[in-house]
Design an enzyme around this catalytic site. Structure first.
Site, short mmCIF file in Angstrom:
data_model
loop_
_atom_site.label_atom_id
_atom_site.label_comp_id
_atom_site.label_asym_id
_atom_site.label_seq_id
_atom_site.Cartn_x
_atom_site.Cartn_y
_atom_site.Cartn_z
N ASN A 36 -19.40 -15.69 -17.27
CA ASN A 36 -18.96 -14.29 -17.38
C ASN A 36 -19.90 -13.37 -16.60
O ASN A 36 -19.90 -12.16 -16.81
CB ASN A 36 -18.94 -13.86 -18.85
CG ASN A 36 -18.07 -14.76 -19.69
OD1 ASN A 36 -16.94 -15.04 -19.32
ND2 ASN A 36 -18.59 -15.25 -20.81
N HIS A 123 -11.20 -11.88 -30.69
CA HIS A 123 -12.30 -12.86 -30.61
C HIS A 123 -12.78 -13.37 -31.97
O HIS A 123 -12.72 -12.64 -32.97
CB HIS A 123 -13.48 -12.19 -29.87
CG HIS A 123 -14.55 -13.14 -29.46
ND1 HIS A 123 -15.76 -13.21 -30.11
CD2 HIS A 123 -14.59 -14.04 -28.46
CE1 HIS A 123 -16.52 -14.12 -29.50
NE2 HIS A 123 -15.83 -14.63 -28.50
N GLU A 169 -9.27 -6.27 -28.21
CA GLU A 169 -10.12 -6.39 -27.02
C GLU A 169 -9.44 -5.59 -25.92
O GLU A 169 -8.21 -5.57 -25.85
CB GLU A 169 -10.23 -7.85 -26.58
CG GLU A 169 -11.03 -8.71 -27.52
CD GLU A 169 -11.03 -10.19 -27.12
OE1 GLU A 169 -11.09 -10.51 -25.92
OE2 GLU A 169 -10.95 -11.02 -28.04
N SER A 173 -10.30 -12.21 -23.62
CA SER A 173 -11.28 -13.13 -23.04
C SER A 173 -10.68 -14.44 -22.55
O SER A 173 -11.20 -15.06 -21.64
CB SER A 173 -12.37 -13.44 -24.06
OG SER A 173 -11.82 -14.05 -25.21
N ASP A 198 -13.18 -3.89 -28.30
CA ASP A 198 -14.18 -4.82 -27.80
C ASP A 198 -14.00 -4.91 -26.28
O ASP A 198 -13.02 -5.48 -25.79
CB ASP A 198 -13.97 -6.19 -28.48
CG ASP A 198 -15.00 -7.21 -28.08
OD1 ASP A 198 -15.59 -7.07 -27.00
OD2 ASP A 198 -15.21 -8.19 -28.84
N HIS A 201 -15.22 -8.08 -21.85
CA HIS A 201 -14.89 -8.58 -20.51
C HIS A 201 -14.49 -7.47 -19.54
O HIS A 201 -14.14 -7.74 -18.39
CB HIS A 201 -13.82 -9.67 -20.59
CG HIS A 201 -14.34 -10.84 -21.36
ND1 HIS A 201 -15.03 -11.87 -20.77
CD2 HIS A 201 -14.34 -11.10 -22.69
CE1 HIS A 201 -15.42 -12.74 -21.70
NE2 HIS A 201 -15.01 -12.29 -22.87
N LYS A 231 -22.41 -10.34 -20.23
CA LYS A 231 -21.36 -10.77 -19.30
C LYS A 231 -21.58 -10.03 -17.97
O LYS A 231 -22.52 -10.37 -17.27
CB LYS A 231 -20.00 -10.54 -19.97
CG LYS A 231 -19.95 -11.34 -21.31
CD LYS A 231 -18.66 -11.25 -22.03
CE LYS A 231 -18.76 -11.71 -23.48
NZ LYS A 231 -19.17 -13.09 -23.69
C1 LIG Z 1 -14.33 -10.63 -26.68
C2 LIG Z 1 -15.72 -11.02 -27.05
N1 LIG Z 1 -16.36 -10.33 -28.00
C3 LIG Z 1 -17.60 -10.65 -28.38
C4 LIG Z 1 -18.29 -11.70 -27.79
C5 LIG Z 1 -19.66 -12.03 -28.25
O1 LIG Z 1 -20.60 -11.50 -27.40
P1 LIG Z 1 -22.04 -12.19 -27.21
O2 LIG Z 1 -21.84 -13.36 -26.32
O3 LIG Z 1 -22.89 -11.12 -26.65
O4 LIG Z 1 -22.49 -12.62 -28.58
C6 LIG Z 1 -17.68 -12.41 -26.76
C7 LIG Z 1 -18.41 -13.51 -26.07
O5 LIG Z 1 -18.13 -14.65 -26.16
C8 LIG Z 1 -16.36 -12.09 -26.40
O6 LIG Z 1 -15.72 -12.79 -25.44
#
Ligand SMILES: Cc1ncc(COP(=O)(O)O)c(C=O)c1O
Length: 381
Positions: A36, A123, A169, A173, A198, A201, A231
């Protein structure tokens, strides 16, 4: 200890293997089509230089405690101030990871008597936060604003008197598609609710200067936005943007913020430099946008399937075992591609998640899709 005590784990792993779901840690192999690190900032010399300079002036590697105790370093506060201004939020709060930030948001903000309505594809960290929440949760069909509204109306009809929390989101993702943010923000307004976006991405990639797809909404009092820093920002941690009162509430009540050692102050330096680079280096955005357009067109041409339009390009396979075999063949050919299987994605939708980053170039993308078309034809259904 009885033999059975450990055997039950071995048995469970064998079960996963039978279903083609066993996971193991693998080394990086070949050209990056899976990370990412969208803007290739993880290794950027400007960020390394900023961290080296911070080390040289005595910024410590470790925070030494939680933010509410000795671990609150001026670098955290400096990052939060700059991030709030950059994202246009009233306040920003820096967490050790996006996972712990989502845990904090969902376990802390929705109150007893409220309702969480989340997108079906949201997620895992959102799901885990919801598990720890005092508010009940319902799932709404992916990107279906009417389904979100129906869930809220149903809850109200059954006596729901609190506030609804909509959880999405901005850029999904595993599918690479976008949420209808304006319509969802409008829905939150009409039902005296909140919207948590969220941006994991989208941060750094979309919106003015990479401020994300919710950039125009972030200043509103009923919007909370999560920007992960691991990311496109190439570092680690996560910044929550929201109103001062909600940030103060998180500082007082969010267990994953309170009972955790603060992120490394050096990481705060790295994230701050990454945010500055988003503003100072517009060529990076232009190059990345061009590469994204190219990759989407190449995918459609090589495989004859629809593309997401974003930097996340899922290639649907369906069967877990076949997805794994294709990904293995691609890694052997020098392209680091991973198979994503349930429970990360819904049953029957195992896929290759191809991510485009500035770590690759157009010839490499073209060669990768040509190889993928061959491999997919050769690996039987
Ligand atoms: C949509 C989403 N939210 C949250 C996270 C978690 O973030 P982090 O990798 O900083 O713990 C991710 C990562 O995998 C994600 O893809």
């Amino acid at each position: 200890m009885s033999a059975e005590a450990l055997q039950r784990y071995a048995k469970s792993l064998s079960g996963l293997e039978r279903k083609g779901r066993l996971r193991s840690l693998m080394p990086q192999a070949g050209a990056d089509f899976t990370s990412n690190d969208y803007l290739a900032l993880a290794g950027a010399s400007r960020i390394r230089a900023a961290v080296s300079a911070a080390l040289a002036r005595g910024v410590p590697v470790g925070a030494g405690g939680s933010r509410l105790l000795r671990g609150n370093h001026p670098e955290h506060a400096a990052l939060e101030k700059e991030a709030a201004a950059f994202f246009g939020a009233e306040r920003a709060l820096y967490f050790g990871s996006g996972y712990t930030a989502n845990m904090a948001l969902f376990s802390t903000l929705p109150q007893r008597g409220d309702l969480i309505v989340h997108d079906a594809l949201v997620h895992a960290s959102v799901h885990d936060g919801i598990q720890a929440s005092r508010a009940p949760a319902v799932s709404a069909a992916h990107n279906d604003v009417e389904a979100f509204e129906a869930a809220i109306l149903d809850w109200r009809r059954n006596g729901g008197a609190g506030h609804p929390w909509i959880a999405v989101e901005s850029l999904y993702s595993m599918d690479g598609d976008r949420a209808p943010l304006e319509a969802l923000a409008d829905l939150a307004n009409r039902h005296d609710g909140f919207l948590i976006v969220d941006e994991a991405h989208a941060t750094g990639v979309f919106g003015p200067d990479g401020r994300g797809l919710a950039a125009d909404l972030e200043a509103r009092p009923n919007i909370v936005v999560l920007h992960t820093c691991g990311k496109a920002l190439g570092a680690s941690g996560a910044l929550v943007g929201g109103s001062s009162v909600l940030c103060d509430y998180l500082v007082n009540r969010a267990r994953s913020f309170i009972y955790a050692t603060a992120p490394s102050p050096l990481m705060a330096v790295a994230v701050r430099e990454a945010l500055r680079m988003l503003v100072d280096e517009p060529a990076r955005h232009r190059d990345f946008a061009a590469l994204r357009v190219f990759a989407n067109a190449e995918l459609s041409e090589a495989l004859g399937c629809d593309s997401s339009g974003s930097q996340i390009l899922p290639v649907m396979i369906g069967d877990n075992g076949r997805a794994v075999r294709i990904a293995e063949r691609m890694r052997t050919a020098g392209f680091d591609i991973r198979a994503i299987r349930p429970p990360t994605v819904p049953e029957g939708t195992a896929r290759l998640r191809i991510a485009i980053t500035l770590n690759v170039d157009k010839p490499l993308i073209r060669a990768m899709f040509a190889e993928l078309a061959n491999v997919m034809a050769e690996v039987p259904e």
